[in-house]
Scaffold this active site. Structure first.
Site, short mmCIF file in Angstrom:
data_model
loop_
_atom_site.label_atom_id
_atom_site.label_comp_id
_atom_site.label_asym_id
_atom_site.label_seq_id
_atom_site.Cartn_x
_atom_site.Cartn_y
_atom_site.Cartn_z
CG HIS A 59 -1.79 1.18 1.36
ND1 HIS A 59 -3.10 1.18 0.98
CD2 HIS A 59 -1.54 2.43 1.84
CE1 HIS A 59 -3.62 2.38 1.21
NE2 HIS A 59 -2.69 3.16 1.73
CD GLU A 60 1.78 3.40 3.66
OE1 GLU A 60 1.98 4.53 3.17
OE2 GLU A 60 0.73 3.11 4.27
CG HIS A 74 0.47 6.23 -0.61
ND1 HIS A 74 -0.60 7.01 -1.00
CD2 HIS A 74 0.01 5.45 0.40
CE1 HIS A 74 -1.65 6.72 -0.25
NE2 HIS A 74 -1.31 5.77 0.60
#
Length: 150
Positions: A67-68, A71
């Site tokens: 998920h990170e 980003h």
């Protein structure tokens, strides 16, 4: 798990799943309370909550890292890296990354004392956190007199 092991894991996931290198630093941050991890725009660091390792299995940790990394890679490419952006949602789906992590902090129960009031005419109950002066208020439904029960 140490910061060095986390760094290696993030680099490996970045290459295997995103086919792009992770050229910055990944660290554990024990000050994170409710989130599993965060990507810092200012220095491109990825910070992971160490409680994830303690509470859950490696699959949850890998999900948070993916998920990170979504980003991270989108921000470096100048595309939409925020949660509401279409690019971000598409990359989450294509990499099978989770939208949210499992809860890390236990929810606090509201242990404040409740004051209970009742209308003498219609019996409607009111719960309040603060005491109220019954002589200044009336029932909102029938305008009857209110008394303190507890």
């Amino acid at each position: 798990m140490t910061d060095e092991q986390l760094q290696q894991l993030v680099e490996r996931i970045s290459l295997d799943i995103f086919h792009k290198p992770f050229a910055h630093q990944a660290i554990f941050n024990k000050r994170l309370r409710t989130t599993g991890g965060r990507y810092k725009l200012s220095n491109h660091f990825i910070e992971i909550n160490p409680r994830v390792v303690d509470l859950y299995d490696e699959e949850e940790l890998v999900g948070i890292i993916k998920h990170e990394l979504c980003h991270y890679h989108l921000h470096l490419e100048g595309r939409g890296y925020k949660h509401g952006d279409v690019d971000f949602k598409q990359l989450l789906g294509s990499t099978n990354s989770p939208r949210h992590c499992k809860p890390l902090a236990e929810r606090k129960t509201n242990s404040r004392i409740l004051h209970i009031y009742r209308c003498m005419a219609c019996g409607c109950e009111y719960q309040r956190r603060r005491k109220m002066d019954c002589s200044k208020y009336r029932c909102g439904k029938c305008e009857g007199e209110i008394i303190k029960v507890e």
